[in-house]
Design a protein around this motif. Sequence first.
Motif, mmCIF file in Angstrom:
data_model
loop_
_atom_site.group_PDB
_atom_site.id
_atom_site.type_symbol
_atom_site.label_atom_id
_atom_site.label_comp_id
_atom_site.label_asym_id
_atom_site.label_seq_id
_atom_site.Cartn_x
_atom_site.Cartn_y
_atom_site.Cartn_z
ATOM 1 N N ALA A 49 3.182 10.763 8.360
ATOM 2 C CA ALA A 49 2.581 10.149 9.547
ATOM 3 C C ALA A 49 3.210 8.775 9.740
ATOM 4 N N ALA A 50 3.554 8.431 10.983
ATOM 5 C CA ALA A 50 4.223 7.164 11.253
ATOM 6 C C ALA A 50 3.772 6.613 12.598
ATOM 7 N N PHE A 51 3.828 5.290 12.715
ATOM 8 C CA PHE A 51 3.328 4.628 13.917
ATOM 9 C C PHE A 51 4.221 3.444 14.283
ATOM 10 N N PHE A 52 4.313 3.196 15.580
ATOM 11 C CA PHE A 52 4.955 1.980 16.076
ATOM 12 C C PHE A 52 3.861 0.951 16.344
ATOM 13 N N ILE A 53 4.082 -0.271 15.869
ATOM 14 C CA ILE A 53 3.118 -1.348 16.095
ATOM 15 C C ILE A 53 3.849 -2.493 16.794
ATOM 16 N N ALA A 54 3.396 -2.836 17.970
ATOM 17 C CA ALA A 54 4.007 -3.914 18.748
ATOM 18 C C ALA A 54 2.977 -5.006 18.997
ATOM 19 N N HIS A 55 3.484 -6.214 19.213
ATOM 20 C CA HIS A 55 2.615 -7.358 19.538
ATOM 21 C C HIS A 55 3.024 -7.899 20.908
ATOM 22 N N PRO A 56 2.326 -7.485 21.958
ATOM 23 C CA PRO A 56 2.649 -7.963 23.312
ATOM 24 C C PRO A 56 2.539 -9.484 23.416
ATOM 25 N N ASP A 57 1.633 -10.067 22.626
ATOM 26 C CA ASP A 57 1.528 -11.529 22.550
ATOM 27 C C ASP A 57 1.069 -11.876 21.142
ATOM 28 N N GLU A 58 0.845 -13.149 20.878
ATOM 29 C CA GLU A 58 0.551 -13.597 19.511
ATOM 30 C C GLU A 58 -0.805 -13.120 18.991
ATOM 31 N N SER A 59 -1.708 -12.783 19.894
ATOM 32 C CA SER A 59 -3.075 -12.487 19.452
ATOM 33 C C SER A 59 -3.469 -11.024 19.526
ATOM 34 N N SER A 60 -2.570 -10.160 20.020
ATOM 35 C CA SER A 60 -2.974 -8.761 20.200
ATOM 36 C C SER A 60 -1.909 -7.796 19.691
ATOM 37 N N PHE A 61 -2.305 -6.527 19.570
ATOM 38 C CA PHE A 61 -1.390 -5.487 19.103
ATOM 39 C C PHE A 61 -1.508 -4.255 19.995
ATOM 40 N N TYR A 62 -0.467 -3.439 19.951
ATOM 41 C CA TYR A 62 -0.495 -2.105 20.558
ATOM 42 C C TYR A 62 0.126 -1.155 19.545
ATOM 43 N N SER A 65 0.817 -1.224 0.000
ATOM 44 C CA SER A 65 0.000 0.000 0.000
ATOM 45 C C SER A 65 0.844 1.265 0.000
ATOM 46 N N GLY A 66 2.150 1.127 -0.158
ATOM 47 C CA GLY A 66 3.018 2.296 -0.228
ATOM 48 C C GLY A 66 3.636 2.720 1.087
ATOM 49 N N TRP A 67 3.445 1.921 2.146
ATOM 50 C CA TRP A 67 4.055 2.228 3.434
ATOM 51 C C TRP A 67 5.500 1.754 3.453
ATOM 52 N N THR A 68 6.303 2.372 4.312
ATOM 53 C CA THR A 68 7.662 1.902 4.580
ATOM 54 C C THR A 68 7.651 1.222 5.942
ATOM 55 N N VAL A 69 8.096 -0.027 5.980
ATOM 56 C CA VAL A 69 8.072 -0.799 7.220
ATOM 57 C C VAL A 69 9.502 -1.038 7.694
ATOM 58 N N LEU A 70 9.791 -0.641 8.938
ATOM 59 C CA LEU A 70 11.135 -0.761 9.506
ATOM 60 C C LEU A 70 11.069 -1.560 10.804
ATOM 61 N N PRO A 71 12.088 -2.375 11.077
ATOM 62 C CA PRO A 71 12.100 -3.079 12.368
ATOM 63 C C PRO A 71 12.249 -2.087 13.516
ATOM 64 N N ALA A 72 11.599 -2.369 14.645
ATOM 65 C CA ALA A 72 11.654 -1.449 15.800
ATOM 66 C C ALA A 72 11.733 -2.260 17.092
ATOM 67 N N GLY A 73 12.620 -3.224 17.137
ATOM 68 C CA GLY A 73 12.750 -4.036 18.338
ATOM 69 C C GLY A 73 12.010 -5.351 18.197
ATOM 70 N N GLU A 74 11.995 -6.107 19.251
ATOM 71 C CA GLU A 74 11.396 -7.439 19.230
ATOM 72 C C GLU A 74 9.872 -7.341 19.106
#
Length: 254
Positions: A35-48, A8-17
Amino acid sequence: MSNFLEASGWTVLPAGEHAIRAVSPMTLGLDGQHAAFFIAHPDESSFYLTDACETAMHASSYGIELPAKRIDLLNETPGVSLAHFDRTGAIVASGPNEHLQEALWDAVKLAMALSFQCAKWMPRFSQLRFRAQVGRALAEGVGANRLVKGARAKGSSGHPADFAFAVRASGSTALTYIEPIALKAGKKMDWTQVYQTHGKMSDVKMADARNSRMVILEDGASADEFKKAVTILEQSASVQTLAKTRDWREVFSG
Protein backbone atom coordinates in the motif's frame (compact mmCIF):
# COMPACT_ATOMS: atom_id res chain seq x y z
CA MET A 1 6.58 13.09 9.40
CA SER A 2 9.16 11.44 7.12
CA ASN A 3 11.36 10.53 10.10
CA PHE A 4 8.40 8.99 11.90
CA LEU A 5 7.39 6.97 8.83
CA GLU A 6 10.89 5.66 8.18
CA ALA A 7 11.19 4.68 11.83
CA SER A 8 7.91 2.75 11.43
CA GLY A 9 9.22 0.75 8.47
CA TRP A 10 7.85 2.93 5.67
CA THR A 11 9.85 3.86 2.58
CA VAL A 12 9.71 7.59 1.87
CA LEU A 13 10.51 8.89 -1.63
CA PRO A 14 10.48 12.44 -3.01
CA ALA A 15 7.50 13.09 -5.32
CA GLY A 16 7.86 16.67 -6.50
CA GLU A 17 7.79 19.96 -4.66
CA HIS A 18 6.37 19.73 -1.12
CA ALA A 19 5.31 16.13 -1.76
CA ILE A 20 6.44 12.61 -0.89
CA ARG A 21 5.46 9.08 -1.81
CA ALA A 22 5.08 6.95 1.29
CA VAL A 23 5.24 3.18 0.75
CA SER A 24 3.87 1.25 3.72
CA PRO A 25 5.30 -2.02 5.11
CA MET A 26 1.80 -3.54 4.68
CA THR A 27 1.11 -5.59 1.57
CA LEU A 28 -2.22 -5.72 -0.26
CA GLY A 29 -2.29 -9.45 0.25
CA LEU A 30 -2.59 -10.92 -3.22
CA ASP A 31 0.86 -10.56 -4.75
CA GLY A 32 3.04 -8.64 -2.32
CA GLN A 33 2.35 -5.13 -3.67
CA HIS A 34 2.63 -2.60 -0.85
CA ALA A 35 0.00 0.00 0.00
CA ALA A 36 1.39 3.42 -0.93
CA PHE A 37 0.25 7.03 -0.79
CA PHE A 38 1.23 10.44 -2.10
CA ILE A 39 1.30 13.17 0.55
CA ALA A 40 1.43 16.80 -0.56
CA HIS A 41 1.41 20.06 1.38
CA PRO A 42 -0.51 22.74 -0.55
CA ASP A 43 0.61 25.20 2.13
CA GLU A 44 2.54 25.13 5.41
CA SER A 45 -0.42 24.19 7.57
CA SER A 46 -2.32 21.58 5.56
CA PHE A 47 -1.92 18.28 3.72
CA TYR A 48 -3.53 16.36 0.88
CA LEU A 49 -3.17 12.57 0.71
CA THR A 50 -4.14 10.14 -2.05
CA ASP A 51 -3.26 6.68 -3.26
CA ALA A 52 -3.99 7.86 -6.85
CA CYS A 53 -6.34 4.85 -7.30
CA GLU A 54 -3.41 2.41 -6.90
CA THR A 55 -5.24 0.18 -4.42
CA ALA A 56 -8.34 0.03 -6.63
CA MET A 57 -6.25 -0.58 -9.77
CA HIS A 58 -4.43 -3.40 -8.01
CA ALA A 59 -7.80 -4.99 -7.22
CA SER A 60 -8.95 -4.34 -10.78
CA SER A 61 -6.02 -6.35 -12.13
CA TYR A 62 -7.69 -9.36 -10.48
CA GLY A 63 -11.02 -8.60 -12.12
CA ILE A 64 -12.49 -6.92 -9.03
CA GLU A 65 -14.88 -4.06 -9.76
CA LEU A 66 -15.71 -1.25 -7.36
CA PRO A 67 -19.25 -0.02 -8.00
CA ALA A 68 -20.73 2.62 -5.70
CA LYS A 69 -22.22 -0.02 -3.38
CA ARG A 70 -18.82 -1.56 -2.65
CA ILE A 71 -17.18 1.86 -2.21
CA ASP A 72 -19.89 2.73 0.33
CA LEU A 73 -19.24 -0.54 2.15
CA LEU A 74 -15.49 0.13 2.31
CA ASN A 75 -16.12 3.65 3.59
CA GLU A 76 -18.03 2.15 6.51
CA THR A 77 -14.84 0.47 7.75
CA PRO A 78 -14.93 0.75 11.57
CA GLY A 79 -12.66 3.37 13.09
CA VAL A 80 -12.05 5.30 9.88
CA SER A 81 -13.05 8.97 9.88
CA LEU A 82 -10.33 11.03 8.19
CA ALA A 83 -9.94 9.20 4.86
CA HIS A 84 -12.36 7.74 2.33
CA PHE A 85 -12.67 6.17 -1.11
CA ASP A 86 -13.98 8.75 -3.56
CA ARG A 87 -16.19 7.84 -6.52
CA THR A 88 -13.18 7.31 -8.80
CA GLY A 89 -11.86 4.63 -6.43
CA ALA A 90 -9.05 6.77 -4.99
CA ILE A 91 -8.33 6.82 -1.27
CA VAL A 92 -8.15 10.50 -0.29
CA ALA A 93 -7.79 12.66 2.82
CA SER A 94 -7.01 16.29 3.54
CA GLY A 95 -6.90 18.65 6.46
CA PRO A 96 -4.58 20.41 8.89
CA ASN A 97 -1.12 18.94 9.38
CA GLU A 98 -1.87 17.81 12.93
CA HIS A 99 -4.36 15.28 11.48
CA LEU A 100 -1.94 13.85 8.91
CA GLN A 101 -0.65 10.91 10.93
CA GLU A 102 -4.15 9.75 11.88
CA ALA A 103 -5.43 10.29 8.32
CA LEU A 104 -2.58 8.19 6.94
CA TRP A 105 -3.45 5.30 9.24
CA ASP A 106 -7.10 5.62 8.23
CA ALA A 107 -5.99 5.43 4.58
CA VAL A 108 -4.02 2.27 5.38
CA LYS A 109 -7.10 0.76 7.06
CA LEU A 110 -9.13 1.41 3.88
CA ALA A 111 -6.45 -0.17 1.68
CA MET A 112 -6.40 -3.21 3.96
CA ALA A 113 -10.21 -3.36 3.99
CA LEU A 114 -10.22 -3.66 0.20
CA SER A 115 -7.42 -6.21 0.34
CA PHE A 116 -9.41 -8.34 2.81
CA GLN A 117 -12.47 -8.22 0.52
CA CYS A 118 -10.50 -9.28 -2.56
CA ALA A 119 -10.98 -13.03 -2.12
CA LYS A 120 -14.74 -12.55 -1.77
CA TRP A 121 -15.08 -10.10 -4.66
CA MET A 122 -12.73 -11.79 -7.10
CA PRO A 123 -14.68 -13.22 -10.04
CA ARG A 124 -14.36 -16.90 -10.68
CA PHE A 125 -11.79 -17.60 -13.34
CA SER A 126 -14.05 -20.06 -15.16
CA GLN A 127 -16.78 -17.43 -15.52
CA LEU A 128 -14.30 -14.85 -16.86
CA ARG A 129 -12.81 -17.36 -19.29
CA PHE A 130 -16.20 -18.46 -20.59
CA ARG A 131 -17.47 -14.89 -20.86
CA ALA A 132 -14.43 -14.05 -23.00
CA GLN A 133 -15.09 -17.09 -25.22
CA VAL A 134 -18.72 -16.06 -25.69
CA GLY A 135 -17.68 -12.50 -26.51
CA ARG A 136 -15.28 -13.70 -29.20
CA ALA A 137 -17.85 -16.08 -30.69
CA LEU A 138 -20.53 -13.39 -30.84
CA ALA A 139 -18.19 -10.77 -32.31
CA GLU A 140 -17.11 -13.22 -35.02
CA GLY A 141 -20.66 -14.46 -35.62
CA VAL A 142 -22.68 -11.24 -35.78
CA GLY A 143 -19.95 -8.62 -36.18
CA ALA A 144 -18.42 -6.33 -33.57
CA ASN A 145 -20.68 -3.49 -34.72
CA ARG A 146 -23.78 -5.34 -33.47
CA LEU A 147 -22.24 -6.56 -30.21
CA VAL A 148 -22.71 -4.45 -27.07
CA LYS A 149 -20.43 -5.20 -24.11
CA GLY A 150 -21.79 -4.49 -20.66
CA ALA A 151 -25.46 -3.87 -21.49
CA ARG A 152 -27.91 -2.60 -18.88
CA ALA A 153 -31.69 -3.00 -18.73
CA LYS A 154 -34.32 -1.90 -16.22
CA GLY A 155 -36.31 -4.56 -14.43
CA SER A 156 -39.89 -4.41 -13.20
CA SER A 157 -38.49 -4.06 -9.67
CA GLY A 158 -37.02 -0.72 -10.71
CA HIS A 159 -33.48 -1.98 -10.25
CA PRO A 160 -31.02 -1.95 -13.16
CA ALA A 161 -29.96 -5.36 -14.48
CA ASP A 162 -26.46 -5.69 -15.90
CA PHE A 163 -25.70 -8.17 -18.68
CA ALA A 164 -22.37 -9.31 -20.08
CA PHE A 165 -23.47 -8.63 -23.66
CA ALA A 166 -26.32 -7.61 -25.91
CA VAL A 167 -26.73 -8.06 -29.67
CA ARG A 168 -28.49 -5.44 -31.78
CA ALA A 169 -31.15 -6.68 -34.17
CA SER A 170 -30.14 -6.44 -37.83
CA GLY A 171 -33.17 -4.43 -38.89
CA SER A 172 -34.10 -2.40 -35.81
CA THR A 173 -32.73 -0.94 -32.59
CA ALA A 174 -34.06 -3.85 -30.50
CA LEU A 175 -31.57 -5.75 -28.35
CA THR A 176 -31.11 -9.30 -27.13
CA TYR A 177 -29.65 -9.21 -23.62
CA ILE A 178 -27.21 -12.07 -23.10
CA GLU A 179 -25.79 -13.75 -19.99
CA PRO A 180 -23.19 -16.56 -20.24
CA ILE A 181 -23.13 -19.21 -17.52
CA ALA A 182 -19.94 -21.24 -17.08
CA LEU A 183 -19.72 -24.64 -15.46
CA LYS A 184 -18.26 -25.05 -11.98
CA ALA A 185 -14.99 -26.97 -11.91
CA GLY A 186 -15.47 -27.67 -15.61
CA LYS A 187 -18.31 -30.17 -15.27
CA LYS A 188 -21.01 -29.12 -12.78
CA MET A 189 -23.86 -26.71 -13.44
CA ASP A 190 -23.45 -23.50 -11.46
CA TRP A 191 -26.90 -23.45 -9.87
CA THR A 192 -26.32 -20.16 -8.07
CA GLN A 193 -25.72 -18.51 -11.45
CA VAL A 194 -28.67 -20.32 -13.02
CA TYR A 195 -31.15 -19.11 -10.40
CA GLN A 196 -29.69 -15.59 -10.21
CA THR A 197 -29.78 -15.28 -14.00
CA HIS A 198 -33.35 -16.61 -14.15
CA GLY A 199 -34.41 -14.04 -11.54
CA LYS A 200 -32.71 -11.22 -13.42
CA MET A 201 -34.15 -12.29 -16.78
CA SER A 202 -37.65 -12.63 -15.29
CA ASP A 203 -37.45 -9.15 -13.80
CA VAL A 204 -36.46 -7.65 -17.16
CA LYS A 205 -39.02 -9.75 -19.07
CA MET A 206 -41.87 -8.26 -17.03
CA ALA A 207 -40.68 -4.71 -17.67
CA ASP A 208 -39.54 -4.89 -21.30
CA ALA A 209 -41.62 -6.49 -24.04
CA ARG A 210 -39.57 -4.96 -26.85
CA ASN A 211 -36.17 -6.55 -26.26
CA SER A 212 -35.20 -10.23 -26.01
CA ARG A 213 -33.16 -12.26 -23.55
CA MET A 214 -30.76 -15.15 -24.03
CA VAL A 215 -28.65 -17.38 -21.80
CA ILE A 216 -25.60 -19.10 -23.28
CA LEU A 217 -24.57 -22.19 -21.32
CA GLU A 218 -21.17 -23.84 -21.31
CA ASP A 219 -21.35 -27.40 -22.62
CA GLY A 220 -20.22 -30.36 -20.53
CA ALA A 221 -22.74 -30.84 -17.71
CA SER A 222 -24.60 -34.12 -17.32
CA ALA A 223 -27.74 -34.53 -19.43
CA ASP A 224 -29.95 -34.37 -16.31
CA GLU A 225 -28.34 -31.17 -15.00
CA PHE A 226 -28.43 -29.55 -18.42
CA LYS A 227 -32.11 -30.40 -18.91
CA LYS A 228 -33.04 -29.06 -15.48
CA ALA A 229 -31.13 -25.79 -16.09
CA VAL A 230 -32.77 -25.29 -19.49
CA THR A 231 -36.23 -25.92 -18.00
CA ILE A 232 -35.63 -23.20 -15.40
CA LEU A 233 -34.03 -20.66 -17.74
CA GLU A 234 -36.48 -21.08 -20.63
CA GLN A 235 -39.20 -19.54 -18.49
CA SER A 236 -37.54 -16.15 -18.96
CA ALA A 237 -35.04 -16.43 -21.84
CA SER A 238 -34.03 -18.47 -24.85
CA VAL A 239 -31.15 -20.86 -24.17
CA GLN A 240 -28.17 -21.67 -26.39
CA THR A 241 -24.93 -23.51 -25.83
CA LEU A 242 -21.60 -22.22 -27.07
CA ALA A 243 -20.12 -25.35 -28.64
CA LYS A 244 -23.33 -26.58 -30.32
CA THR A 245 -24.31 -23.26 -31.92
CA ARG A 246 -22.75 -23.13 -35.36
CA ASP A 247 -24.26 -19.97 -36.86
CA TRP A 248 -24.79 -17.03 -34.50
CA ARG A 249 -25.84 -14.75 -37.32
CA GLU A 250 -28.74 -17.08 -38.03
CA VAL A 251 -29.68 -17.20 -34.33
CA PHE A 252 -30.01 -13.39 -34.32
CA SER A 253 -31.61 -13.06 -37.75
CA GLY A 254 -35.15 -12.90 -36.39
